[in-house]
Design a protein around this motif. Sequence first.
Motif, mmCIF file in Angstrom:
data_model
loop_
_atom_site.group_PDB
_atom_site.id
_atom_site.type_symbol
_atom_site.label_atom_id
_atom_site.label_comp_id
_atom_site.label_asym_id
_atom_site.label_seq_id
_atom_site.Cartn_x
_atom_site.Cartn_y
_atom_site.Cartn_z
ATOM 1 N N GLY A 35 42.633 36.074 35.561
ATOM 2 C CA GLY A 35 41.738 35.332 34.683
ATOM 3 C C GLY A 35 41.491 33.950 35.238
ATOM 4 O O GLY A 35 41.742 33.674 36.409
ATOM 5 N N GLY A 36 41.005 33.078 34.384
ATOM 6 C CA GLY A 36 40.725 31.713 34.779
ATOM 7 C C GLY A 36 41.194 30.744 33.718
ATOM 8 O O GLY A 36 41.283 31.085 32.548
ATOM 9 N N GLY A 37 41.515 29.537 34.130
ATOM 10 C CA GLY A 37 41.937 28.481 33.218
ATOM 11 C C GLY A 37 41.332 27.163 33.651
ATOM 12 O O GLY A 37 40.960 26.985 34.809
ATOM 13 N N ARG A 38 41.230 26.243 32.713
ATOM 14 C CA ARG A 38 40.673 24.933 33.029
ATOM 15 C C ARG A 38 41.767 23.887 32.913
ATOM 16 O O ARG A 38 42.323 23.664 31.840
ATOM 17 C CB ARG A 38 39.521 24.596 32.091
ATOM 18 N N GLY A 39 42.067 23.262 34.014
ATOM 19 C CA GLY A 39 43.083 22.225 34.063
ATOM 20 C C GLY A 39 42.462 20.864 34.264
ATOM 21 O O GLY A 39 41.249 20.678 34.113
ATOM 22 N N ALA A 40 43.270 19.878 34.641
ATOM 23 C CA ALA A 40 42.813 18.496 34.813
ATOM 24 C C ALA A 40 41.757 18.361 35.911
ATOM 25 O O ALA A 40 40.871 17.512 35.825
ATOM 26 C CB ALA A 40 44.006 17.598 35.129
ATOM 27 N N GLN A 41 41.823 19.211 36.931
ATOM 28 C CA GLN A 41 40.851 19.139 38.030
ATOM 29 C C GLN A 41 39.730 20.169 37.898
ATOM 30 O O GLN A 41 38.979 20.386 38.837
ATOM 31 C CB GLN A 41 41.550 19.348 39.388
ATOM 32 N N GLY A 42 39.631 20.825 36.760
ATOM 33 C CA GLY A 42 38.581 21.821 36.545
ATOM 34 C C GLY A 42 39.141 23.230 36.504
ATOM 35 O O GLY A 42 40.334 23.442 36.297
ATOM 36 N N TRP A 43 38.261 24.204 36.702
ATOM 37 C CA TRP A 43 38.630 25.608 36.606
ATOM 38 C C TRP A 43 39.422 26.069 37.821
ATOM 39 O O TRP A 43 39.182 25.611 38.933
ATOM 40 C CB TRP A 43 37.377 26.472 36.469
ATOM 41 N N THR A 64 41.834 29.819 39.275
ATOM 42 C CA THR A 64 42.226 31.211 39.054
ATOM 43 C C THR A 64 43.653 31.260 38.530
ATOM 44 O O THR A 64 44.552 30.646 39.104
ATOM 45 C CB THR A 64 42.127 32.007 40.368
ATOM 46 N N LEU A 65 43.863 31.992 37.437
ATOM 47 C CA LEU A 65 45.212 32.174 36.902
ATOM 48 C C LEU A 65 45.918 33.280 37.674
ATOM 49 O O LEU A 65 45.301 34.275 38.056
ATOM 50 C CB LEU A 65 45.154 32.569 35.427
ATOM 51 N N ALA A 66 47.205 33.098 37.909
ATOM 52 C CA ALA A 66 47.984 34.088 38.641
ATOM 53 C C ALA A 66 49.232 34.537 37.870
ATOM 54 O O ALA A 66 49.617 35.686 37.947
ATOM 55 C CB ALA A 66 48.392 33.540 40.002
#
Length: 84
Positions: A13-21, A23-25
Amino acid sequence: MCTNIVERTNVSGGGRGAQGWFTLAEVSVSYDHPFHVQLEHALNIDFTNEAAGVGARVAVELTLESAKGTRQGAEGGRRPGRPV
């Protein structure tokens, strides 16, 4: 009650962190003392991608009731025949 048990598994999936989107692992899930939310215990969920560095992390702390509601919502959203 804290369990000090952490369940880890691979995810896609994908996630949005402090630096943007990103890939989740991996995901880590525990029921323990939260870091941010003012609760005695919370369901703590950490979505990460260690290969992408320390900025590739999304942390979530939920009450148990909220976690149950989230599960019900996810299950309801994938039922066949449900109108969109």
